[in-house]
Write an enzyme that holds these catalytic residues in place. Structure first.
Site, PDB file in Angstrom:
ATOM      1  N   ASP A  67      14.484   5.712  -2.176  1.00 19.87           N
ATOM      2  CA  ASP A  67      13.998   6.536  -1.078  1.00 19.87           C
ATOM      3  C   ASP A  67      15.089   7.404  -0.459  1.00 19.87           C
ATOM      4  O   ASP A  67      16.278   7.217  -0.736  1.00 19.87           O
ATOM      5  CB  ASP A  67      13.333   5.661   0.002  1.00 19.87           C
ATOM      6  CG  ASP A  67      14.084   4.349   0.239  1.00 19.87           C
ATOM      7  OD1 ASP A  67      15.275   4.274  -0.094  1.00 19.87           O
ATOM      8  OD2 ASP A  67      13.467   3.404   0.758  1.00 19.87           O
ATOM      9  N   ASN A 136       8.864  -5.943   8.355  1.00 18.04           N
ATOM     10  CA  ASN A 136       7.399  -5.827   8.368  1.00 18.04           C
ATOM     11  C   ASN A 136       6.813  -5.928   6.957  1.00 18.04           C
ATOM     12  O   ASN A 136       5.648  -5.618   6.747  1.00 18.04           O
ATOM     13  CB  ASN A 136       6.980  -4.514   9.034  1.00 18.04           C
ATOM     14  CG  ASN A 136       7.490  -3.299   8.263  1.00 18.04           C
ATOM     15  OD1 ASN A 136       8.158  -3.445   7.240  1.00 18.04           O
ATOM     16  ND2 ASN A 136       7.180  -2.118   8.746  1.00 18.04           N
ATOM     17  N   HIS A 138       7.877  -4.203   4.290  1.00 14.49           N
ATOM     18  CA  HIS A 138       7.936  -2.990   3.448  1.00 14.49           C
ATOM     19  C   HIS A 138       8.925  -3.162   2.293  1.00 14.49           C
ATOM     20  O   HIS A 138       9.889  -3.917   2.386  1.00 14.49           O
ATOM     21  CB  HIS A 138       8.212  -1.729   4.273  1.00 14.49           C
ATOM     22  CG  HIS A 138       9.609  -1.549   4.790  1.00 14.49           C
ATOM     23  ND1 HIS A 138       9.893  -1.013   6.023  1.00 14.49           N
ATOM     24  CD2 HIS A 138      10.824  -1.811   4.230  1.00 14.49           C
ATOM     25  CE1 HIS A 138      11.201  -0.947   6.188  1.00 14.49           C
ATOM     26  NE2 HIS A 138      11.795  -1.436   5.125  1.00 14.49           N
ATOM     27  N   GLU A 143       5.183   1.340   3.991  1.00 14.75           N
ATOM     28  CA  GLU A 143       4.904   0.597   5.213  1.00 14.75           C
ATOM     29  C   GLU A 143       3.521  -0.057   5.141  1.00 14.75           C
ATOM     30  O   GLU A 143       2.685   0.338   4.314  1.00 14.75           O
ATOM     31  CB  GLU A 143       4.958   1.559   6.406  1.00 14.75           C
ATOM     32  CG  GLU A 143       6.293   2.289   6.571  1.00 14.75           C
ATOM     33  CD  GLU A 143       7.395   1.407   7.149  1.00 14.75           C
ATOM     34  OE1 GLU A 143       7.353   0.166   6.985  1.00 14.75           O
ATOM     35  OE2 GLU A 143       8.321   1.960   7.767  1.00 14.75           O
TER      36      GLU A 143
END
Ligand code: F6R
Length: 242
Positions: A67, A136, A138, A143
């Site tokens: 990313d 979370n 990811h 997400e």
């Protein structure tokens, strides 16, 4: 999913580095998928050590990073291209032309995303994808609630991710709110996935990834579908597992 638990992050990073080094020795033209963030720093240090001390050869290796932030040029200190150059690439004998990080400043970001997928295919696909884990759940910047079949695309960062990563930007306002990321589908196409997660801040996400239901609420749970996913944890990250 193969889950390996080590005493601490140090031992976990050394093991993960060993797995990657073995692949590079067995297949000198391996295609590696790489991650940024705090977790893999020690792993990269160990690969650099192996290069210097044992001649681990990266000259024919190709890399694709997961990313990049939208809007950050490669010379920006918080860009992932900069991170990779400073923490890994400039210390080994990799050919820079073979290192790929999505271009977050491309004039046409959608075209950049499609081209990134094409470059991965043209390289023969990813042999091993290294992954970290967000609190979370990811992986990459995929997400919660995103599609579990997504491809490389532009994603909006969640509140939690913005909070977790904003310290290095000084403030939330100066941090990009969008990133280009390989999709979950892209990640699952890798021949092998190697996820590393350490410390108590990752305990809950690890539990949901390994034991929870397959759910877009925990994108990392998609690794349950992968035929060859290895997860390396320390005691802290593994504390919630049955
Ligand atoms: C980084 C990436 C992210 C991180 C994750 C964990 O390229 O794709 O998914 O792996 O946010 O970050 P750290 O390691 O900083 O806890």
């Amino acid at each position: 999913m193969e889950v390996i638990i080590r005493d601490d992050a140090e031992a976990g990073c050394l093991l993960a580095a060993k797995i990657i080094a073995k692949l590079v020795r067995d297949k000198p033209h391996a295609v590696l998928g790489l991650a940024t963030g705090r977790t893999p720093l020690r792993l990269y240090q160990e690969l650099i050590r192996l290069h210097r001390a044992e001649g681990l050869d990266f000259s024919r290796v190709t890399t694709f990073n997961l990313d990049e932030y939208v809007g950050l040029p490669s010379e920006h200190e918080q860009s992932y291209r900069y991170f990779m150059r400073e923490n890994f690439f400039r210390h080994i004998n990799i050919d820079q032309v073979r290192t790929h990080v999505p271009n977050g400043t491309a004039a046409d970001l959608h075209a950049e995303c499609r081209a990134y997928e094409e470059r991965i295919v043209a390289a023969g696909g990813i042999d091993l994808q290294l992954l970290g884990l967000g609190r979370n759940g990811h992986i990459g910047f995929n997400e919660p609630t995103g599609s579990l079949r997504s491809r490389t695309w532009i994603k909006i960062l969640s509140e939690q991710t913005l909070q977790d990563n904003s310290d290095v930007f000084g403030s939330l306002e100066s941090m990009p709110h969008h990133a280009i990321t390989m999709g979950i589908g892209t990640i699952l196409d890798a021949k092998r996935c190697l996820l590393i997660a350490f410390g108590p801040s990752k305990t809950r996400a690890v539990e949901r990834m390994v034991e929870g239901p397959l759910s877009s609420m925990c994108p990392a749970s998609a690794l349950q579908l992968h035929p060859r996913a290895t997860v390396v944890l320390d005691e802290g990250a593994a504390a919630g597992l049955e």
